[in-house]
Design a protein around this motif. Structure first.
Motif, short mmCIF file in Angstrom:
data_model
loop_
_atom_site.label_atom_id
_atom_site.label_comp_id
_atom_site.label_asym_id
_atom_site.label_seq_id
_atom_site.Cartn_x
_atom_site.Cartn_y
_atom_site.Cartn_z
N ASN A 1 1.14 -1.30 0.05
CA ASN A 1 -0.15 -0.19 0.16
C ASN A 1 0.62 1.20 -0.08
OD1 ASN A 1 -2.32 -1.13 0.05
ND2 ASN A 1 -2.12 -1.95 2.05
N HIS A 2 0.67 2.38 -1.01
CA HIS A 2 1.04 3.39 -0.20
C HIS A 2 2.91 3.27 -1.42
CE1 HIS A 2 -2.39 5.25 1.61
NE2 HIS A 2 -2.00 3.90 2.90
N LEU A 3 2.83 2.84 -2.48
CA LEU A 3 3.28 2.67 -3.20
C LEU A 3 3.75 4.10 -4.20
CD1 LEU A 3 3.55 -0.93 -4.40
CD2 LEU A 3 4.60 -0.09 -2.78
N PRO A 4 5.28 4.56 -4.34
CA PRO A 4 5.73 5.64 -4.92
C PRO A 4 4.96 5.70 -6.43
CG PRO A 4 7.66 5.17 -4.33
CD PRO A 4 6.85 3.93 -3.41
N GLN A 5 4.25 6.12 -6.47
CA GLN A 5 3.58 6.21 -7.67
C GLN A 5 4.49 6.08 -8.85
OE1 GLN A 5 1.13 9.45 -9.62
NE2 GLN A 5 -0.38 7.91 -9.77
N THR A 6 4.33 5.65 -9.92
CA THR A 6 5.30 5.56 -11.32
C THR A 6 4.63 4.78 -12.86
OG1 THR A 6 5.67 2.89 -11.14
CG2 THR A 6 7.59 4.78 -10.14
N LEU A 7 5.24 5.57 -13.76
CA LEU A 7 4.39 5.34 -14.50
C LEU A 7 3.12 5.84 -14.76
CD1 LEU A 7 5.46 1.66 -15.53
CD2 LEU A 7 6.82 3.85 -16.17
N SER A 8 2.41 7.12 -13.87
CA SER A 8 1.03 7.60 -13.49
C SER A 8 -0.01 6.23 -14.07
CB SER A 8 0.78 8.43 -15.32
OG SER A 8 1.93 8.80 -15.79
N ASP A 9 0.47 5.41 -13.02
CA ASP A 9 -0.57 4.56 -12.55
C ASP A 9 -1.73 4.04 -11.80
OD1 ASP A 9 0.36 2.32 -14.71
OD2 ASP A 9 1.51 1.16 -13.70
N GLN A 10 -2.98 4.73 -11.40
CA GLN A 10 -3.70 4.78 -10.81
C GLN A 10 -3.56 3.14 -9.68
OE1 GLN A 10 -5.64 7.08 -10.32
NE2 GLN A 10 -5.55 7.14 -12.82
N GLU A 11 -3.67 3.15 -8.73
CA GLU A 11 -2.97 2.97 -7.07
C GLU A 11 -3.78 1.13 -7.08
OE1 GLU A 11 -3.77 2.77 -2.79
OE2 GLU A 11 -4.86 3.95 -3.53
N ASP A 12 -5.15 0.83 -8.22
CA ASP A 12 -4.84 -1.00 -8.01
C ASP A 12 -4.24 -1.17 -8.96
OD1 ASP A 12 -5.87 0.72 -10.14
OD2 ASP A 12 -7.70 -0.25 -10.19
N ARG A 13 -4.10 -0.61 -10.17
CA ARG A 13 -2.96 -1.06 -11.34
C ARG A 13 -1.66 -1.32 -11.14
NH1 ARG A 13 -3.19 -1.94 -16.50
NH2 ARG A 13 -1.02 -2.17 -17.92
N THR B 1 -10.13 -12.31 -19.29
CA THR B 1 -10.41 -11.98 -18.25
C THR B 1 -9.10 -11.61 -17.62
OG1 THR B 1 -12.71 -13.31 -18.37
CG2 THR B 1 -11.83 -11.88 -16.25
N SER B 2 -8.40 -10.60 -17.55
CA SER B 2 -6.74 -10.56 -16.87
C SER B 2 -7.07 -10.68 -14.79
CB SER B 2 -6.22 -9.05 -16.69
OG SER B 2 -5.27 -8.80 -16.18
N SER B 3 -6.29 -10.85 -14.40
CA SER B 3 -5.83 -11.03 -12.94
C SER B 3 -6.90 -9.35 -12.44
CB SER B 3 -5.00 -11.73 -12.72
OG SER B 3 -4.09 -10.94 -12.20
N LEU B 4 -6.60 -8.02 -13.12
CA LEU B 4 -7.19 -6.95 -12.55
C LEU B 4 -8.12 -6.94 -13.34
CD1 LEU B 4 -6.25 -3.84 -11.72
CD2 LEU B 4 -4.87 -3.67 -14.43
N LYS B 5 -8.51 -6.69 -12.48
CA LYS B 5 -10.11 -6.15 -12.66
C LYS B 5 -10.64 -5.03 -13.17
CE LYS B 5 -14.10 -7.24 -9.60
NZ LYS B 5 -14.04 -8.65 -9.41
N GLY B 6 -11.33 -5.93 -14.54
CA GLY B 6 -12.10 -4.88 -16.11
C GLY B 6 -10.91 -4.50 -16.56
N LYS B 7 -9.28 -5.27 -16.65
CA LYS B 7 -8.81 -5.06 -17.98
C LYS B 7 -9.03 -6.71 -18.69
CE LYS B 7 -4.01 -5.72 -18.87
NZ LYS B 7 -2.46 -6.21 -19.01
N VAL B 8 -8.97 -6.11 -19.63
CA VAL B 8 -9.41 -7.40 -21.00
C VAL B 8 -7.67 -8.26 -21.94
CG1 VAL B 8 -10.42 -8.08 -23.31
CG2 VAL B 8 -12.03 -6.45 -21.80
N GLN B 9 -7.75 -9.18 -21.54
CA GLN B 9 -6.51 -9.02 -22.38
C GLN B 9 -6.31 -10.28 -23.57
OE1 GLN B 9 -3.34 -8.89 -23.41
NE2 GLN B 9 -2.45 -8.58 -21.56
N GLU B 10 -6.26 -9.63 -24.82
CA GLU B 10 -6.72 -10.33 -26.05
C GLU B 10 -5.81 -10.77 -27.35
OE1 GLU B 10 -10.19 -8.29 -28.19
OE2 GLU B 10 -11.24 -9.36 -26.60
N LEU B 11 -4.62 -10.81 -25.90
CA LEU B 11 -2.61 -11.38 -26.90
C LEU B 11 -3.12 -12.58 -27.17
CD1 LEU B 11 -0.23 -9.09 -24.87
CD2 LEU B 11 -0.83 -8.46 -27.16
N VAL B 12 -2.58 -12.58 -28.37
CA VAL B 12 -2.41 -14.24 -28.98
C VAL B 12 -0.95 -14.03 -29.57
CG1 VAL B 12 -4.96 -15.24 -28.90
CG2 VAL B 12 -3.34 -13.96 -30.96
N ASP B 13 -0.16 -15.11 -29.65
CA ASP B 13 0.85 -15.81 -29.63
C ASP B 13 0.94 -16.23 -31.19
OD1 ASP B 13 3.47 -16.15 -31.27
OD2 ASP B 13 3.97 -16.80 -28.88
#
Length: 526
Positions: free
Chosen positions: A228-240, A376-388
């Motif tokens: 919790n309360h990690l220094p913000q990097t890459l302009s990411d929101q706290e949950d990400r 369905t990503s483990s990050l809530k609300g994130k959709v991951q559709e990448l395929v190799d």
């Protein structure tokens, strides 16, 4: 000296160190104030202050190392005391001998891990350096050639069983006996989820657990630094920021646990599938790479992120140190790229030369052996559709000769023979109850296993939602139930020494979505 006396001495020593540190800080600050009268130059004052801080840091580090040593001695005394009690009992001596035999090769590694974890994760000093798993299911053996790490967390859509079914395909035996698959249930705030995962894996893979192919571990939440309360990097929101920082730590602690288990470590995820024969391809490629060129840092068996990255177990320590230092700075795959650059390039080097060094040190195996199937990503609300796009699941299928028939309506040229021969996939347009695929063996014979995987990168949702596999023998034309589909996958073994004449794949419920069969593998005795 018993363990209570040792514990009292450790606490007393810690208290004295705190008092001494406070006195030194007060003394040094007073000394700095008095000495400043004799300095006319402000730079000299700053230099003296920096030297003072440096001396204080060294003293603090020496104090921590001393406390760590005392704690280590206390743990050793407790182990010796327990061993002495075991030695007294003749029935317990075998247990002690087996434990010592299993652990004799890992003592140095564990010691070195503790040395640097105490420096890079100081919070562990407060939890008695508790890096060991809170729960572990499996034999706990060592001496494998390949160790696969599969972290998993709770999410809305689950892929773990499908992933394990693909990776633990019976087609891989006896190669599986040289490999270990570790499922790391990285859920810190839901203690019951760990047990839920264990129960589900025991239901589906009890044989793999009992034979030492599969382990399940759950980490101790105190192993993790505060997130919790990690220094913000890459302009990411706290949950990400929390999500990606914890993911780095998940990978780190899984590597730490796996480092003493085998010769090579491969990082996977809980929403992937493996190509047919992936184990054989990895083993032969690694053997040839080590024989001809040992300059590689890791090998890519997939193009996506951190999936399918293979490391020598002996190379994991510096990577773990690097990830512990920068876990909240960047996502885990970015950290790996930066680690590669830091290891292979130097300041002032030409960019093209640096890139060539990095490419040489991280070769790619083409086609990719692992495909990402989760959306369905483990990050809530994130959709991951990448395929190799380089993934190829159709590698050398040696199914026994058979005639094929189906009631499913075939779409385009995606026929049943393509998937049976390992040249493509089958795609059916509609699924009605009692629709079936019948495999009639030209020469009835003893079979070992069958694996059917539905869905794929072309149509992820086109799985057989409800179905089963049946067989008949030369002496009995009636179909006998063999196994059912679970999350679109059926992977089962035939009864031993039974001559099979036909196999039927049966839909037991109608469904709106189409059906793709991306793998159909029948293994015989021949």
């Amino acid at each position: 000296m018993n363990k209570h006396t040792t514990s009292f001495l450790c606490k007393s020593f810690a208290f004295l160190i705190c008092l001494l540190s406070c006195w030194i800080v007060t003394h040094l600050l007073n000394e700095r104030t008095c000495s400043a009268r004799y300095f006319s130059d402000q730079q000299a004052i700053d230099l003296y202050y920096q030297e003072t801080i440096w001396r204080l840091k060294n003293l603090a580090r020496e104090s921590i190392n001393t406390l760590s040593l005392l704690h280590s001695q206390q743990v050793q005394l407790e182990i010796i005391s327990q061993d002495f009690e075991l030695i007294k009992d003749p029935n317990s001596r075998k247990i002690l001998q087996r434990r010592n035999q299993d652990c004799y090769t890992c003592g140095t590694s564990v010691t070195s891990e503790r040395e640097y974890t105490s420096e890079y994760t100081p919070h562990l000093l407060l939890s008695n350096m508790n890096m060991s798993p809170l729960r572990r299911v499996g034999l706990g053996k060592i001496g494998y050639k390949l160790v696969f790490g599969i972290p998993t967390v709770e999410r809305d859509e689950k892929y773990l069983i499908q992933t394990l079914t693909s990776l633990l395909d019976p087609q891989g035996y006896p190669e599986h006996r040289r490999a270990l698959f570790i499922v790391f249930v990285a859920e810190l705030h839901n203690s019951s989820y760990c047990q839920d995962v264990i129960d589900e894996i025991v239901r589906h893979f009890d044989y793999e657990l009992e034979s030492g192919v599969l382990e399940v571990i759950c980490p101790n939440p105190t192993s993790y630094p505060p997130l919790n309360h990690l220094p913000q990097t890459l302009s990411d929101q706290e949950d990400r920021l929390y999500w990606r920082s914890k993911q780095v730590l998940d990978y780190t602690f899984l590597m730490w646990y796996a480092a003493t288990k085998g010769d090579y470590y491969i990082q996977l995820e809980d929403d992937i599938i493996g190509a047919r024969g992936y184990l054989q391809h990895i083993q032969s490629y690694v053997d040839s790479s080590d024989h001809h060129d040992d300059s590689w840092l890791f090998i890519n068996f997939s193009l996506l992120g951190f999936i399918g990255k293979l490391f020598r177990a002996s190379d994991l320590t510096p990577l773990i140190q690097y990830m512990l230092l920068f876990y909240y700075r960047q996502p885990v795959d970015w950290l790996l790229t930066n680690y590669l650059r830091d290891m292979m390039c130097f300041l002032g080097q030409a960019e093209q030369e640096c890139i060539e060094n990095m490419d040489k040190s991280s070769p790619f195996f083409v086609p990719s052996l692992f495909q990402h199937i989760g959306t369905t990503s483990s990050l809530k609300g994130k959709v991951q559709e990448l395929v190799d796009l380089t993934f190829d699941n159709f590698i050398d299928n040696l199914n026994p000769p058979a005639s094929l028939s189906t009631l499913f309506k075939t779409y385009d040229t995606n026929t049943l023979s393509k998937v049976y021969l390992g040249q493509g996939y089958f795609w059916g347009m509609s699924v009605q109850v009692n629709d079936s695929i019948i495999i009639s063996l030209i020469n009835p014979q003893v079979l070992i296993s069958i694996c059917v995987v539905t869905g794929g990168e072309v149509g992820r949702n086109d799985i057989l939602s409800s179905g089963q596999i049946e067989y008949s023998t030369s002496n009995n034309q009636d179909y006998i139930l063999l196994c059912v589909f679970i999350q679109g996958v059926a992977n089962c073994e035939f009864p031993k020494n039974l001559v099979i004449s036909q196999i039927r794949i049966l839909a037991t419920m109608a469904q709106a979505q189409w059906l793709i069969i991306s793998e159909l593998t029948v293994k015989s005795m021949h």
